[in-house]
Design a protein around this motif. Sequence first.
Motif, PDB file in Angstrom:
ATOM      1  N   UNK A  66       0.850  -1.194   0.000  1.00 14.43           N
ATOM      2  CA  UNK A  66       0.000   0.000   0.000  1.00 14.43           C
ATOM      3  C   UNK A  66       0.884   1.241   0.000  1.00 14.43           C
ATOM      4  N   UNK A  67       1.888   1.257  -0.860  1.00 18.42           N
ATOM      5  CA  UNK A  67       2.802   2.400  -0.948  1.00 18.42           C
ATOM      6  C   UNK A  67       2.109   3.602  -1.568  1.00 18.42           C
ATOM      7  N   UNK A  68       2.644   4.782  -1.262  1.00 26.09           N
ATOM      8  CA  UNK A  68       2.129   6.031  -1.836  1.00 26.09           C
ATOM      9  C   UNK A  68       0.634   6.214  -1.580  1.00 26.09           C
ATOM     10  N   UNK A  69       0.262   6.068  -0.318  1.00 23.91           N
ATOM     11  CA  UNK A  69      -1.061   6.395   0.182  1.00 23.91           C
ATOM     12  C   UNK A  69      -0.881   7.329   1.380  1.00 23.91           C
ATOM     13  N   UNK A  70      -1.927   8.036   1.811  1.00 26.37           N
ATOM     14  CA  UNK A  70      -1.768   8.944   2.952  1.00 26.37           C
ATOM     15  C   UNK A  70      -2.090   8.319   4.317  1.00 26.37           C
ATOM     16  N   UNK A  71      -1.801   7.035   4.501  1.00 26.88           N
ATOM     17  CA  UNK A  71      -1.982   6.429   5.822  1.00 26.88           C
ATOM     18  C   UNK A  71      -1.147   7.194   6.849  1.00 26.88           C
ATOM     19  N   UNK A  72      -1.720   7.470   8.015  1.00 25.11           N
ATOM     20  CA  UNK A  72      -0.982   8.056   9.119  1.00 25.11           C
ATOM     21  C   UNK A  72      -0.738   7.045  10.234  1.00 25.11           C
ATOM     22  N   UNK A  73      -1.504   5.962  10.215  1.00 27.18           N
ATOM     23  CA  UNK A  73      -1.349   4.880  11.181  1.00 27.18           C
ATOM     24  C   UNK A  73      -1.314   3.559  10.432  1.00 27.18           C
ATOM     25  N   UNK A  74      -0.383   2.694  10.772  1.00 25.53           N
ATOM     26  CA  UNK A  74      -0.375   1.364  10.177  1.00 25.53           C
ATOM     27  C   UNK A  74      -1.598   0.623  10.702  1.00 25.53           C
ATOM     28  N   UNK A  75      -2.463   0.138   9.822  1.00 28.28           N
ATOM     29  CA  UNK A  75      -3.743  -0.436  10.257  1.00 28.28           C
ATOM     30  C   UNK A  75      -3.584  -1.637  11.199  1.00 28.28           C
ATOM     31  N   UNK A  76      -4.320  -1.607  12.297  1.00 28.53           N
ATOM     32  CA  UNK A  76      -4.292  -2.722  13.233  1.00 28.53           C
ATOM     33  C   UNK A  76      -4.902  -3.973  12.620  1.00 28.53           C
ATOM     34  N   UNK A  77      -5.749  -3.797  11.631  1.00 29.43           N
ATOM     35  CA  UNK A  77      -6.383  -4.947  10.993  1.00 29.43           C
ATOM     36  C   UNK A  77      -5.366  -5.872  10.337  1.00 29.43           C
ATOM     37  N   UNK A  78      -4.171  -5.355   9.992  1.00 33.48           N
ATOM     38  CA  UNK A  78      -3.135  -6.201   9.395  1.00 33.48           C
ATOM     39  C   UNK A  78      -2.722  -7.318  10.343  1.00 33.48           C
ATOM     40  N   UNK A  94       2.909   7.777   7.687  1.00 39.00           N
ATOM     41  CA  UNK A  94       2.700   7.015   8.915  1.00 39.00           C
ATOM     42  C   UNK A  94       3.518   7.588  10.065  1.00 39.00           C
ATOM     43  N   UNK A  95       2.817   7.885  11.148  1.00 41.10           N
ATOM     44  CA  UNK A  95       3.448   8.359  12.374  1.00 41.10           C
ATOM     45  C   UNK A  95       3.369   7.303  13.473  1.00 41.10           C
ATOM     46  N   UNK A  96       2.332   6.486  13.419  1.00 44.25           N
ATOM     47  CA  UNK A  96       2.052   5.561  14.515  1.00 44.25           C
ATOM     48  C   UNK A  96       1.992   4.124  14.007  1.00 44.25           C
ATOM     49  N   UNK A  97       2.719   3.246  14.677  1.00 46.76           N
ATOM     50  CA  UNK A  97       2.689   1.814  14.384  1.00 46.76           C
ATOM     51  C   UNK A  97       2.176   1.111  15.640  1.00 46.76           C
ATOM     52  N   UNK A  98       0.887   0.773  15.686  1.00 45.62           N
ATOM     53  CA  UNK A  98       0.318   0.147  16.875  1.00 45.62           C
ATOM     54  C   UNK A  98       0.915  -1.224  17.175  1.00 45.62           C
ATOM     55  N   UNK A  99       0.898  -1.589  18.438  1.00 51.41           N
ATOM     56  CA  UNK A  99       1.408  -2.895  18.852  1.00 51.41           C
ATOM     57  C   UNK A  99       0.731  -4.026  18.095  1.00 51.41           C
ATOM     58  N   UNK A 100      -0.578  -3.881  17.840  1.00 50.67           N
ATOM     59  CA  UNK A 100      -1.357  -4.978  17.254  1.00 50.67           C
ATOM     60  C   UNK A 100      -1.330  -4.998  15.731  1.00 50.67           C
ATOM     61  N   UNK A 101      -0.585  -4.080  15.113  1.00 51.52           N
ATOM     62  CA  UNK A 101      -0.644  -3.959  13.647  1.00 51.52           C
ATOM     63  C   UNK A 101       0.260  -4.934  12.907  1.00 51.52           C
ATOM     64  N   UNK A 102       1.131  -5.633  13.606  1.00 52.17           N
ATOM     65  CA  UNK A 102       2.115  -6.495  12.943  1.00 52.17           C
ATOM     66  C   UNK A 102       1.664  -7.947  12.940  1.00 52.17           C
ATOM     67  N   UNK A 103       1.502  -8.548  11.764  1.00 47.78           N
ATOM     68  CA  UNK A 103       1.040  -9.937  11.670  1.00 47.78           C
ATOM     69  C   UNK A 103       2.011 -10.910  12.342  1.00 47.78           C
ATOM     70  N   UNK A 114       8.552   7.373   5.849  1.00 45.26           N
ATOM     71  CA  UNK A 114       7.367   7.771   6.589  1.00 45.26           C
ATOM     72  C   UNK A 114       7.779   8.767   7.663  1.00 45.26           C
ATOM     73  N   UNK A 115       6.988   8.906   8.710  1.00 45.10           N
ATOM     74  CA  UNK A 115       7.270   9.866   9.779  1.00 45.10           C
ATOM     75  C   UNK A 115       7.253   9.188  11.141  1.00 45.10           C
ATOM     76  N   UNK A 116       7.709   7.964  11.184  1.00 42.91           N
ATOM     77  CA  UNK A 116       7.623   7.153  12.390  1.00 42.91           C
ATOM     78  C   UNK A 116       8.684   7.593  13.391  1.00 42.91           C
ATOM     79  N   UNK A 117       8.255   7.843  14.609  1.00 41.00           N
ATOM     80  CA  UNK A 117       9.180   8.243  15.674  1.00 41.00           C
ATOM     81  C   UNK A 117       9.424   7.118  16.672  1.00 41.00           C
ATOM     82  N   UNK A 118       8.540   6.137  16.672  1.00 43.62           N
ATOM     83  CA  UNK A 118       8.645   5.060  17.661  1.00 43.62           C
ATOM     84  C   UNK A 118       8.088   3.770  17.075  1.00 43.62           C
ATOM     85  N   UNK A 119       8.752   2.663  17.377  1.00 39.99           N
ATOM     86  CA  UNK A 119       8.290   1.355  16.937  1.00 39.99           C
ATOM     87  C   UNK A 119       7.779   0.558  18.133  1.00 39.99           C
ATOM     88  N   UNK A 120       6.798  -0.311  17.923  1.00 44.86           N
ATOM     89  CA  UNK A 120       6.232  -1.072  19.037  1.00 44.86           C
ATOM     90  C   UNK A 120       7.146  -2.208  19.497  1.00 44.86           C
TER      91      UNK A 120
END
Length: 413
Positions: A66-78, A94-103, A114-120
């Motif tokens: 899903x490259x070149x989209x305006x996601x700001x959060x990595x979807x938790x549904x992944x 993307x600024x936020x990568x939720x704990x639950x977003x990684x399969x 992206x604009x990620x400042x912190x990884x889960x």
Amino acid sequence: MQTLCALRSGHLAGISELALSEDLTDFPMEILSLADSLEVLDLSNNRLTSLPDEIKQLTKLRILFASNNPFETLPESLGKCPNLEIVGFKANKIKHVPEASLPQKLRWLILTDNKITRLPQSLGERCLLQKLMLAGNQLAELPSNLSQLTNLELVRISANKLTQCPEQLLGLPKLAWIAFSGNPFSQVQHHTYSVPQVAFSSIDVKNVLGQGASGVISKATWREPQLELIQDIAVKVFKGELTSDGYPEDEMQACLKAGAHPNLVQPVAQVTEDDCTALVMALIPKHFRNLGLPPSFESCTRDTFVEGESLSIAHISKIVEQMESVFAHLHSKQVCHGDLYAHNTLVDDDGNMIFGDFGAASMYHMLNKKQQAQIIQIERRALRCFIEDLLSVCVAEDKSSQQYTELANRMVK
């Protein structure tokens, strides 16, 4: 070209790969009708900002881009997709990568640019992870538990805000390819090194020879006689943008610091103007060809080869000897290439080799002695993988030779 209209009409029923780029703002729920077959989904170049929870119904989905989209959060549904292995969200917001977003089965993660400042912390719990692409974010630190990623083989952390060398990565048992330039801890003062600076107006650019992530390489000639410089030249004009490996400026500086070696692409001059950064190189003769092909989705970190490709053990031994010489030379200059692969290697029919592409290269003279030794050990693993990949295409009749045995034994040292 696949279309949403074709999907809705049922014409795409049963397909295993789907790519939709139609300026989408919402996830087309019709995709769920492919739950029994869909393995690869590419939603790049749209305007999506979220993915529905229902995407977990795609139980066969292995790869999602899903490259070149305006996601700001990595979807938790992944994180709810049971068989998702490869996730690519390059060049979003993307600024936020939720704990639950990684399969759970995550093997390859691309979050470049992206604009990620912190990884889960959950990232360090994805034990199958082999490839991690994080260049071009705003990370000031990495989770300490990345030291648990015992299967991680390739990592790109260039162009971030890391103030300390991430030692939790340096001791990983399988890490073989690393790029870390363009961080505060790895900042270096740029030098002109040993090649002269020339004006771009002195170069006459001819036909394009190739194009990579960081720039365009063209055949060129000098507009005026350059008596002290090589006359058969190529020029790489850098795009001046972030690549999957880091900043083009760092690539050029690492190439220049590496200097001259008979098996390296030879830099001749550099252009550093306000509107143009370029590297002039000796033109590689036409009879040289790529030794290998880049990794596939299946091989992940390992090179592939043209179907039916085979090499004699004599040629393999000659190529390996030259690559070992390049390895020693680069590390004598405290340059980690970061991309020691057959697909970055050119050879001719006699087994003569030219090695290049410094896009992932990092200088490491600023690190302490222990860290420097670890960097060398990491790249030594890449050298062993290089040997192993070449032996995989060795002609059958040579596999019982002493040379083959000697090279095979070298991989386990």
